[in-house]
Design an enzyme around this catalytic site. Sequence first.
Site, PDB file in Angstrom:
ATOM      1  N   CYS A   1     -44.635  30.853 -93.750  1.00 49.75           N
ATOM      2  CA  CYS A   1     -44.705  32.279 -94.072  1.00 49.75           C
ATOM      3  C   CYS A   1     -45.070  32.467 -95.553  1.00 49.75           C
ATOM      4  CB  CYS A   1     -43.416  32.985 -93.663  1.00 49.75           C
ATOM      5  SG  CYS A   1     -43.680  34.745 -93.427  1.00 49.75           S
TER       6      CYS A   1
ATOM      7  N   HIS B   1     -41.667  31.350 -88.784  1.00 53.76           N
ATOM      8  CA  HIS B   1     -40.493  30.673 -89.353  1.00 53.76           C
ATOM      9  C   HIS B   1     -39.981  29.598 -88.401  1.00 53.76           C
ATOM     10  CE1 HIS B   1     -39.778  33.261 -92.883  1.00 53.76           C
ATOM     11  NE2 HIS B   1     -40.426  34.154 -92.160  1.00 53.76           N
TER      12      HIS B   1
ATOM     13  N   GLU C   1     -38.187  27.272 -89.022  1.00 53.06           N
ATOM     14  CA  GLU C   1     -36.867  26.796 -89.452  1.00 53.06           C
ATOM     15  C   GLU C   1     -35.738  27.613 -88.844  1.00 53.06           C
ATOM     16  OE1 GLU C   1     -39.077  28.378 -91.130  1.00 53.06           O
ATOM     17  OE2 GLU C   1     -38.199  29.833 -92.513  1.00 53.06           O
TER      18      GLU C   1
HETATM   19  N1  GLN Z   1     -44.523  39.133 -96.764  1.00 54.34           N
HETATM   20  C1  GLN Z   1     -43.955  38.019 -97.465  1.00 54.34           C
HETATM   21  C2  GLN Z   1     -44.807  37.615 -98.649  1.00 54.34           C
HETATM   22  O1  GLN Z   1     -45.821  38.169 -98.889  1.00 54.34           O
HETATM   23  C3  GLN Z   1     -43.747  36.824 -96.573  1.00 54.34           C
HETATM   24  C4  GLN Z   1     -42.661  37.110 -95.575  1.00 54.34           C
HETATM   25  C5  GLN Z   1     -41.876  35.923 -95.155  1.00 54.34           C
HETATM   26  O2  GLN Z   1     -41.931  34.846 -95.747  1.00 54.34           O
HETATM   27  N2  GLN Z   1     -41.090  36.128 -94.147  1.00 54.34           N
HETATM   28  O3  GLN Z   1     -44.453  36.689 -99.325  1.00 54.34           O
END
Ligand code: GLN
Length: 201
Positions: free
Chosen positions: A81, A179, A181
């Site tokens: 992410c 995610h 994890e």
């Molecule tokens: N929107 C977040 C960002 O730009 C990422 C979101 C996340 O890691 N769950 O870093």
Amino acid sequence: MSAVRVGVLALQGDVREHLRMLADSGAEPSTVRRADELETVEALVVPGGESTTIDKLSRAFDLREPIRGRIAAGMPVLGTCAGMIMLADRIEGGIAGQQTFGGLDVTVRRNAFGRQVDSFEADLRVEGLDAPMRAAFIRAPWVERYGPDVEVLASVDRGEAGVHPVVVRQGPLLAASFHPEVGRDDRLHRRFVGMCREALR
Ligand code: GLN
């Protein structure tokens, strides 16, 4: 063979979940907040969280250049992410001055799924895994464009908005929009630990 020493960048984000999953996957995990801690690990996980914060803190903690150096030297990295954003060479929808570690020849779009579908789960088919993964997307990015050395391992079909890669690999770098994890499915972590063993052999 001794366990691969995998650091989790612990500036911000869901560090604990990664530590647990790495341990379950047969690695020897530790947290990385300083450059001397980075030196003790063979591979790195950049967790989900907020990429703008991870960027700022990594510069404040003088970790950005050491991490860039290790990536250039071939260190395996898993980014999830916000971590995927940190591995991308280019960002769309970043804030002014936002930087990444880079290494992956991709353009990611931050918060790509839009406000209405801020967060959602999907059964995601990932290349090389026999059964789909239940994937939690939380204000997730997707890959907008990618270079010829990037292997797409999973994509999501957003109908009129198109089909977009959400798991990609380039050499020792692996990145996922979601995610892996959270929950109990450690197959992506096991795959990463396998990649580490291969790269470090
Ligand atoms: N929107 C977040 C960002 O730009 C990422 C979101 C996340 O890691 N769950 O870093």
